[in-house]
Design a protein around this motif. Sequence first.
Motif, PDB file in Angstrom:
ATOM      1  N   LYS A 141     -32.004  85.962  68.856  1.00  0.00           N
ATOM      2  CA  LYS A 141     -31.144  85.747  69.869  1.00  0.00           C
ATOM      3  C   LYS A 141     -31.661  84.295  70.080  1.00  0.00           C
ATOM      4  CE  LYS A 141     -29.893  86.859  74.790  1.00  0.00           C
ATOM      5  NZ  LYS A 141     -30.163  87.840  75.841  1.00  0.00           N
ATOM      6  N   MET A 142     -32.952  83.736  70.234  1.00  0.00           N
ATOM      7  CA  MET A 142     -33.537  82.263  70.424  1.00  0.00           C
ATOM      8  C   MET A 142     -32.646  81.449  69.554  1.00  0.00           C
ATOM      9  SD  MET A 142     -37.162  81.283  69.876  1.00  0.00           S
ATOM     10  CE  MET A 142     -37.210  80.907  68.151  1.00  0.00           C
ATOM     11  N   MET A 143     -32.262  81.645  68.389  1.00  0.00           N
ATOM     12  CA  MET A 143     -31.604  80.777  67.646  1.00  0.00           C
ATOM     13  C   MET A 143     -30.278  80.682  67.744  1.00  0.00           C
ATOM     14  SD  MET A 143     -33.785  81.582  64.093  1.00  0.00           S
ATOM     15  CE  MET A 143     -35.380  82.161  64.109  1.00  0.00           C
ATOM     16  N   PHE A 144     -29.613  81.359  68.583  1.00  0.00           N
ATOM     17  CA  PHE A 144     -28.021  81.598  68.634  1.00  0.00           C
ATOM     18  C   PHE A 144     -27.641  80.141  69.124  1.00  0.00           C
ATOM     19  CE2 PHE A 144     -24.095  82.813  70.432  1.00  0.00           C
ATOM     20  CZ  PHE A 144     -23.685  83.788  69.206  1.00  0.00           C
ATOM     21  N   GLU A 145     -28.345  79.441  69.858  1.00  0.00           N
ATOM     22  CA  GLU A 145     -27.769  78.276  70.308  1.00  0.00           C
ATOM     23  C   GLU A 145     -27.415  77.333  69.063  1.00  0.00           C
ATOM     24  OE1 GLU A 145     -28.730  74.493  73.080  1.00  0.00           O
ATOM     25  OE2 GLU A 145     -29.967  76.351  73.538  1.00  0.00           O
ATOM     26  N   THR A 146     -28.424  77.335  68.078  1.00  0.00           N
ATOM     27  CA  THR A 146     -28.158  76.544  67.135  1.00  0.00           C
ATOM     28  C   THR A 146     -26.827  76.764  66.247  1.00  0.00           C
ATOM     29  OG1 THR A 146     -30.355  76.058  66.775  1.00  0.00           O
ATOM     30  CG2 THR A 146     -29.259  75.814  64.844  1.00  0.00           C
ATOM     31  N   LEU A 147     -26.847  78.098  66.311  1.00  0.00           N
ATOM     32  CA  LEU A 147     -25.565  78.872  65.509  1.00  0.00           C
ATOM     33  C   LEU A 147     -24.218  78.362  66.124  1.00  0.00           C
ATOM     34  CD1 LEU A 147     -26.413  82.563  64.808  1.00  0.00           C
ATOM     35  CD2 LEU A 147     -26.009  80.525  63.057  1.00  0.00           C
ATOM     36  N   THR A 148     -24.263  78.410  67.355  1.00  0.00           N
ATOM     37  CA  THR A 148     -22.944  77.688  68.015  1.00  0.00           C
ATOM     38  C   THR A 148     -22.752  76.393  67.889  1.00  0.00           C
ATOM     39  OG1 THR A 148     -24.162  77.801  70.172  1.00  0.00           O
ATOM     40  CG2 THR A 148     -22.950  79.697  69.622  1.00  0.00           C
ATOM     41  N   GLU A 149     -23.920  75.493  67.985  1.00  0.00           N
ATOM     42  CA  GLU A 149     -23.690  74.231  67.571  1.00  0.00           C
ATOM     43  C   GLU A 149     -22.997  73.956  66.419  1.00  0.00           C
ATOM     44  OE1 GLU A 149     -27.450  72.619  68.194  1.00  0.00           O
ATOM     45  OE2 GLU A 149     -27.605  72.469  70.235  1.00  0.00           O
ATOM     46  N   LYS A 150     -23.530  74.419  65.301  1.00  0.00           N
ATOM     47  CA  LYS A 150     -22.815  74.416  64.187  1.00  0.00           C
ATOM     48  C   LYS A 150     -21.376  74.923  63.788  1.00  0.00           C
ATOM     49  CE  LYS A 150     -26.596  72.770  62.430  1.00  0.00           C
ATOM     50  NZ  LYS A 150     -26.760  71.197  62.471  1.00  0.00           N
ATOM     51  N   THR A 151     -21.080  75.664  64.793  1.00  0.00           N
ATOM     52  CA  THR A 151     -19.560  76.162  64.821  1.00  0.00           C
ATOM     53  C   THR A 151     -18.702  75.207  65.204  1.00  0.00           C
ATOM     54  OG1 THR A 151     -19.584  77.088  67.171  1.00  0.00           O
ATOM     55  CG2 THR A 151     -20.315  78.482  65.115  1.00  0.00           C
ATOM     56  N   GLU A 152     -19.096  74.223  66.153  1.00  0.00           N
ATOM     57  CA  GLU A 152     -18.428  73.242  66.611  1.00  0.00           C
ATOM     58  C   GLU A 152     -18.074  72.034  65.358  1.00  0.00           C
ATOM     59  OE1 GLU A 152     -20.378  71.213  69.803  1.00  0.00           O
ATOM     60  OE2 GLU A 152     -20.673  73.107  71.117  1.00  0.00           O
ATOM     61  N   LEU A 153     -19.131  72.080  64.652  1.00  0.00           N
ATOM     62  CA  LEU A 153     -18.771  71.168  63.413  1.00  0.00           C
ATOM     63  C   LEU A 153     -17.890  72.007  62.518  1.00  0.00           C
ATOM     64  CD1 LEU A 153     -22.478  70.058  62.818  1.00  0.00           C
ATOM     65  CD2 LEU A 153     -20.450  68.715  63.652  1.00  0.00           C
ATOM     66  N   LEU A 154     -17.962  73.212  62.340  1.00  0.00           N
ATOM     67  CA  LEU A 154     -16.879  73.944  61.552  1.00  0.00           C
ATOM     68  C   LEU A 154     -15.637  74.029  62.010  1.00  0.00           C
ATOM     69  CD1 LEU A 154     -16.483  76.158  59.316  1.00  0.00           C
ATOM     70  CD2 LEU A 154     -17.037  78.084  60.949  1.00  0.00           C
ATOM     71  N   ILE A 155     -15.422  74.009  63.287  1.00  0.00           N
ATOM     72  CA  ILE A 155     -14.014  74.082  63.857  1.00  0.00           C
ATOM     73  C   ILE A 155     -13.421  72.271  63.486  1.00  0.00           C
ATOM     74  CG2 ILE A 155     -12.707  73.919  65.952  1.00  0.00           C
ATOM     75  CD1 ILE A 155     -14.614  76.062  66.999  1.00  0.00           C
ATOM     76  N   ASP A 156     -14.390  71.582  63.958  1.00  0.00           N
ATOM     77  CA  ASP A 156     -13.655  70.172  63.525  1.00  0.00           C
ATOM     78  C   ASP A 156     -13.264  70.016  62.005  1.00  0.00           C
ATOM     79  OD1 ASP A 156     -14.121  69.388  66.072  1.00  0.00           O
ATOM     80  OD2 ASP A 156     -16.000  68.388  65.958  1.00  0.00           O
ATOM     81  N   ALA A 157     -14.033  70.399  61.137  1.00  0.00           N
ATOM     82  CA  ALA A 157     -13.948  70.245  59.579  1.00  0.00           C
ATOM     83  C   ALA A 157     -12.777  71.062  59.277  1.00  0.00           C
ATOM     84  CB  ALA A 157     -15.306  70.753  58.868  1.00  0.00           C
ATOM     85  N   VAL A 158     -12.616  72.042  59.759  1.00  0.00           N
ATOM     86  CA  VAL A 158     -11.360  72.914  59.271  1.00  0.00           C
ATOM     87  C   VAL A 158     -10.194  72.335  59.947  1.00  0.00           C
ATOM     88  CG1 VAL A 158     -10.360  75.153  59.359  1.00  0.00           C
ATOM     89  CG2 VAL A 158     -12.767  75.222  58.801  1.00  0.00           C
ATOM     90  N   GLY A 159     -10.310  72.014  61.160  1.00  0.00           N
ATOM     91  CA  GLY A 159      -9.321  71.270  61.708  1.00  0.00           C
ATOM     92  C   GLY A 159      -8.686  70.179  61.057  1.00  0.00           C
ATOM     93  N   LYS A 160      -9.467  69.322  60.338  1.00  0.00           N
ATOM     94  CA  LYS A 160      -8.977  68.140  59.827  1.00  0.00           C
ATOM     95  C   LYS A 160      -8.421  68.685  58.231  1.00  0.00           C
ATOM     96  CE  LYS A 160     -12.868  65.041  61.527  1.00  0.00           C
ATOM     97  NZ  LYS A 160     -14.066  64.552  61.015  1.00  0.00           N
ATOM     98  N   LEU A 161      -8.880  69.532  57.854  1.00  0.00           N
ATOM     99  CA  LEU A 161      -8.457  70.116  56.462  1.00  0.00           C
ATOM    100  C   LEU A 161      -7.250  70.539  56.995  1.00  0.00           C
ATOM    101  CD1 LEU A 161     -11.742  71.562  55.109  1.00  0.00           C
ATOM    102  CD2 LEU A 161     -10.264  69.551  54.123  1.00  0.00           C
ATOM    103  N   ALA A 162      -6.811  71.354  57.788  1.00  0.00           N
ATOM    104  CA  ALA A 162      -5.674  71.986  58.276  1.00  0.00           C
ATOM    105  C   ALA A 162      -4.520  70.827  58.350  1.00  0.00           C
ATOM    106  CB  ALA A 162      -5.740  72.979  59.306  1.00  0.00           C
ATOM    107  N   ASP A 163      -5.060  69.786  59.048  1.00  0.00           N
ATOM    108  CA  ASP A 163      -3.881  68.744  59.657  1.00  0.00           C
ATOM    109  C   ASP A 163      -3.490  67.728  58.410  1.00  0.00           C
ATOM    110  OD1 ASP A 163      -3.978  69.637  62.060  1.00  0.00           O
ATOM    111  OD2 ASP A 163      -5.509  68.333  62.641  1.00  0.00           O
ATOM    112  N   GLU A 164      -4.636  67.720  57.448  1.00  0.00           N
ATOM    113  CA  GLU A 164      -4.509  66.448  56.196  1.00  0.00           C
ATOM    114  C   GLU A 164      -4.130  67.167  54.840  1.00  0.00           C
ATOM    115  OE1 GLU A 164      -8.234  64.565  56.563  1.00  0.00           O
ATOM    116  OE2 GLU A 164      -7.874  64.107  58.489  1.00  0.00           O
ATOM    117  N   THR A 165      -4.382  68.409  54.677  1.00  0.00           N
ATOM    118  CA  THR A 165      -4.111  68.831  53.457  1.00  0.00           C
ATOM    119  C   THR A 165      -3.382  70.181  53.083  1.00  0.00           C
ATOM    120  OG1 THR A 165      -6.064  70.574  53.545  1.00  0.00           O
ATOM    121  CG2 THR A 165      -6.594  68.217  52.755  1.00  0.00           C
TER     122      THR A 165
END
Length: 503
Positions: A141-165
């Motif tokens: 649980k202590m590391m959960f904040e790091t996990l959620t930070e990485k999901t923001e990058l994941l959403i951005d990356a998939v958003g770009k792929l969804a829009d551009e490809t």
Amino acid sequence: MVVAILVIGVITFLIYVKWRQTYWTRRGLPTAKTEFLFGDMRKAITGVEPLAVRTKNRYNEIKALGVKHAGFYMFWRQIYFPVDLQIIKNIMQQDADYFQSHGGYYHSDDVLSTHLFTLENQRWKELRAKLTPAFTSGKIKMMFETLTEKTELLIDAVGKLADETEGFAIKNVCGNFTTDVIASCGFGIECDSLNEPDNAFRNFGKKLLVPNLLRFALTNIVNWNLLVKLGFTGFGRKTSQFFIDLVKDTIKHREDNEVFIKDFMHLLLQLKNQGIISDKTNVNRTKSEAKGILSENDIIGQCFVFFIAGFETSSSTMTFTMLELAQNQDIQDKLRKEIKEVLAKHDGKLTYEAAMEMPYLDKVVNEALRKFPPLPFIPRKCTRNYQIPGTDVVLEKGTGVHIPVWGIHNDPEYFPNPDVFDPERFSEKNKASRPEYSYLPFGAGPRICIGLRFGKLQAKVGLTALLNNFKFTLNEKTPMPIQIDRGFIITVKGNVWVDAVRL
């Protein structure tokens, strides 16, 4: 004279191999098809039939004989292959003291090989006891904040792929995401594979997963002490040095600068310098505190296995889940509804508590792990002579054991219509109706995967972020039916292509 000695040596070796490959016959046990020198491994070694597929097919062949167990040969080394669940339970749980090893290569002079998965007997017991506090729910649980930070990058990356490809490879996206998570939680370094997929950390991770047939053969037929004396390393010198230097530099930086980060590395440094895991933020030893119980080499080995076991297994679980959800829109919609309802209760934020309140997500991930478990088989090695209960068969010390996980998970006796993706197999009622040890994605008994909580949570968090923001369908570029790649982890050969639409 020299020629005569060579001829005699070759003939003696051939006779020895032939004799070794009658081991199971001499003990009255049925065997899988055996080929001279290769045993039952030629197709897997040459890539004709991936190791995972060979293991699954072997299970079906032996199960069809109506027997409880059989044997086969990895080259000329005898491997015991149980298909009876009670025997498997005995090996993994009740009589686990006879099987205190995975049988994998390790040597004290090859630092990356000395980790929790490969070590055995007392050394394994001691290290497992030291590391267990680092994998409790509270520490994860202590590391959960790091996990959620990485999901923001994941959403951005998939958003770009969804829009551009028009379609993109979700397998690559999942691999980049889990690499970034493990790099941060395991090594305390920031690496943005989602935007820079060719970074050194990601590239070395990919190299680790490429099957090296020569190394595999050598560790199975040559004495390990001799191999190390000849300069052998399990993962190659360049890769080994990269990870050794990375961990050493991280340790030095943190200890010299009193750096505190909520991650796995911090917990290991506490064990190294203080002897206990606590809520304190310091990482250096003080006179009043206990002597450390982990060495620097211990930390290197554990960080390495945390990486290699954590990024690809979670990545493949996410990939297979997305493959199934893209083909089963009703299941995807039902899961998305649960995700949105739970997040709404938590002000739209993905918290640790929210992740724990998604029972259908748990069912979906469990079903993906059922249909495509990370490991096709779980290895064990008999560490002292053991008689299989209820039989005359005695496993001699040193005998390898393969628990056929993928075969069991796809056995219609335990999972009717096993090719159908059905999360409701994991309702409380259905779980209770199945026999024990018919579901083993993380192993069982004392050597059950220590990181299973973190692995599942990582996959769940990534899937939650994806499904909360996008709707996925299968792209026609995905070759169906899918093929399984070579290697020790079950992964898709090629890629899984999907289309995504923002919600």
